[in-house]
Design a protein around this motif. Structure first.
Motif, PDB file in Angstrom:
ATOM      1  N   ARG A 281     -54.630 -16.128  44.702  1.00 55.95           N
ATOM      2  CA  ARG A 281     -55.501 -15.372  45.594  1.00 55.95           C
ATOM      3  C   ARG A 281     -54.727 -14.340  46.403  1.00 55.95           C
ATOM      4  O   ARG A 281     -55.061 -14.040  47.542  1.00 55.95           O
ATOM      5  CB  ARG A 281     -56.252 -16.320  46.537  1.00 55.95           C
ATOM      6  CG  ARG A 281     -57.282 -17.213  45.855  1.00 55.95           C
ATOM      7  CD  ARG A 281     -58.418 -16.424  45.215  1.00 55.95           C
ATOM      8  NE  ARG A 281     -59.443 -17.303  44.675  1.00 55.95           N
ATOM      9  CZ  ARG A 281     -59.374 -17.913  43.499  1.00 55.95           C
ATOM     10  NH1 ARG A 281     -58.323 -17.749  42.728  1.00 55.95           N
ATOM     11  NH2 ARG A 281     -60.373 -18.678  43.087  1.00 55.95           N
ATOM     12  N   ILE A 282     -53.681 -13.796  45.772  1.00 46.52           N
ATOM     13  CA  ILE A 282     -52.992 -12.677  46.416  1.00 46.52           C
ATOM     14  C   ILE A 282     -52.717 -11.645  45.345  1.00 46.52           C
ATOM     15  O   ILE A 282     -52.447 -12.002  44.181  1.00 46.52           O
ATOM     16  CB  ILE A 282     -51.692 -13.128  47.144  1.00 46.52           C
ATOM     17  CG1 ILE A 282     -51.053 -11.949  47.890  1.00 46.52           C
ATOM     18  CG2 ILE A 282     -50.693 -13.774  46.209  1.00 46.52           C
ATOM     19  CD1 ILE A 282     -49.945 -12.357  48.855  1.00 46.52           C
TER      20      ILE A 282
ATOM     21  N   SER B  50     -51.184 -18.537  47.195  1.00 47.41           N
ATOM     22  CA  SER B  50     -51.434 -17.716  48.376  1.00 47.41           C
ATOM     23  C   SER B  50     -50.232 -17.847  49.302  1.00 47.41           C
ATOM     24  O   SER B  50     -49.456 -18.802  49.191  1.00 47.41           O
ATOM     25  CB  SER B  50     -52.700 -18.203  49.084  1.00 47.41           C
ATOM     26  OG  SER B  50     -52.901 -17.483  50.278  1.00 47.41           O
TER      27      SER B  50
ATOM     28  N   THR C 213     -45.389 -18.424  47.165  1.00 49.97           N
ATOM     29  CA  THR C 213     -46.742 -18.980  46.906  1.00 49.97           C
ATOM     30  C   THR C 213     -46.746 -20.308  46.134  1.00 49.97           C
ATOM     31  O   THR C 213     -47.775 -20.738  45.633  1.00 49.97           O
ATOM     32  CB  THR C 213     -47.693 -17.997  46.158  1.00 49.97           C
ATOM     33  OG1 THR C 213     -47.269 -17.877  44.814  1.00 49.97           O
ATOM     34  CG2 THR C 213     -47.773 -16.658  46.833  1.00 49.97           C
TER      35      THR C 213
ATOM     36  N   LEU D 104     -54.767 -10.442  50.378  1.00 50.52           N
ATOM     37  CA  LEU D 104     -55.246 -11.779  49.996  1.00 50.52           C
ATOM     38  C   LEU D 104     -56.694 -11.677  49.554  1.00 50.52           C
ATOM     39  O   LEU D 104     -57.414 -10.778  49.973  1.00 50.52           O
ATOM     40  CB  LEU D 104     -55.155 -12.727  51.192  1.00 50.52           C
ATOM     41  CG  LEU D 104     -53.754 -13.036  51.736  1.00 50.52           C
ATOM     42  CD1 LEU D 104     -53.852 -13.777  53.060  1.00 50.52           C
ATOM     43  CD2 LEU D 104     -52.954 -13.853  50.730  1.00 50.52           C
TER      44      LEU D 104
END
Ligand SMILES: Nc1ncnc2c1ncn2[C@@H]1O[C@H](COP(=O)(O)OP(=O)(O)OP(=O)(O)O)[C@@H](O)[C@H]1O
Length: 354
Positions: A336-337, A99, A72, A348
């Protein structure tokens, strides 16, 4: 653990590409290709061949299948010797995306790449850039933005048919482009296989992690809508809780808009105008990936948000960083994970959700 290895049995056109690189000395080389077309394998090959003559920099910007840890992020490294796989390389600098897909993170993808390229040009003769295999639809837009911003000197295009033509068309006659065939041995990896490879990478990264309790007041908190407005009073939290049958852990007012972190006490469908009240499910924050960012905006490492205490304003983050490294962290950036330290990805999260 890594798909791509140093392979010397490669299509003939690789030698020709090396010839062009040796004679024309392009500084920044983008490698473009759909997923599993052999981008990382090609970069591993080129780096091993060219390292005898040139100082090489590699930027791994393929966040879907990052070879250089941590996942990420996009990372810059300067290999000193020959290597067989990206997993042997240690990131010198990384930029946090947060992400495993560039969707919704085009700004970060372009800004991060540009910052790493700027850092690398003084220290390497040739910088090989591995991009994501996201080449259709919006992915093509992202490639265009990166090419426009970074202005590579050479693009190596790994094409099965002509799937990159759309991306390359505006740059013909402006940037040198070499089309390379996809090796007949390039192996397709199903999504489940890609997930399994990512699981191993996460697990390897979080090995030997420690839990750190961090006071929110000591850090810049970014990547979330939270912690920007006026904190709601106890009465306001109760009012929201009673109105929507929520347990409200925390809330803020930003301009005319309320934000609430909540858990449902009753299950029913609520009519809420999200422009007036934005709500965040408390569970979305558990095991959320966070970036640990230094004063220059680069990512020292990533961690997993394990606990958040809104009342006392601290969080607990699991991260494989030493106390010394933790001292350099100035900013905690929400990703966002959601992921567990055993490598299991929990899903996610939409950029706007938190
Ligand atoms: N020249 C080659 N000879 C043999 N196998 C190859 C060759 N090129 C690629 N492969 C194999 O094909 C697979 C995909 O290659 P690679 O991981 O380099 O692709 P990629 O385009 O970087 O993938 P991603 O989109 O996931 O980043 C790997 O298993 C790799 O070992």
């Amino acid at each position: 653990m890594n798909k791509a290895k140093y392979i010397t049995d490669v299509p003939k056109d690789r030698e020709e590409a090396i010839g062009v690189i040796e004679s024309k000395r392009p500084k920044i080389i983008f490698v473009l290709g759909d997923i599993d077309t052999g981008k990382s394998t090609l970069i591993t090959y080129l780096a091993n061949k060219l390292i005898e003559t040139f100082k090489i920099g590699i930027i791994d910007a393929d966040i879907g299948q990052k070879g250089i840890l941590p996942p990420t992020t996009i990372s810059l490294t300067f290999p000193r010797d020959k290597f067989t796989s990206f997993s042997e390389l240690k990131a010198e600098k990384s930029y946090f995306i947060g992400s495993t897909t560039p969707n919704q993170f085009f700004g970060e993808m372009v800004a991060g790449l540009k910052r790493l390229v700027d850092l690398s040009t003084q220290r390497a003769d040739i910088i090989l850039v591995d991009l994501t295999g996201y080449v259709h639809g919006q992915g093509a837009e992202l490639k265009r933005l990166k090419i426009e911003t970074v202005k590579p000197d050479l693009i190596l295009a790994l094409q099965r048919r002509n799937e990159l033509e759309n991306i390359l068309k505006p740059f013909k006659n402006k940037i040198e482009i070499i089309n390379l065939e996809v090796s007949k041995d390039a192996k397709i990896h199903e999504p489940s296989e890609r997930r399994r490879i990512r699981r191993e990478k996460w697990k390897a990264y979080f090995q030997n992690s420690k839990t750190y309790r961090l006071s929110l007041n000591d850090y810049i908190i970014s990547g979330t809508q939270l912690f920007q407005g006026r904190e709601l009073t106890k009465e306001e939290l109760e009012m929201l809780g009673n109105l929507f049958k929520w347990l409200v852990f925390y809330g803020e007012k930003m301009g005319e808009k309320y934000i609430a972190v909540k858990a449902d006490l009753e299950h029913y469908s609520r009519q809420i105008d999200k422009r007036v009240l934005h709500y965040i499910d408390f569970e979305k924050l558990s095991n959320l990936l966070v970036g640990l960012i230094d004063e220059d905006g680069f990512c020292i490492g990533v961690g997993i948000l394990k606990l958040i205490n809104f009342r006392e304003k601290w969080i607990e983050v699991l991260a494989p960083l030493s106390e010394e490294e933790m001292k350099k962290v100035r900013e905690i950036r929400f990703g966002r994970i959601r992921v567990r330290e055993d490598g299991e990805e929990l899903g996610l999260i939409d950029r706007g959700a938190i």
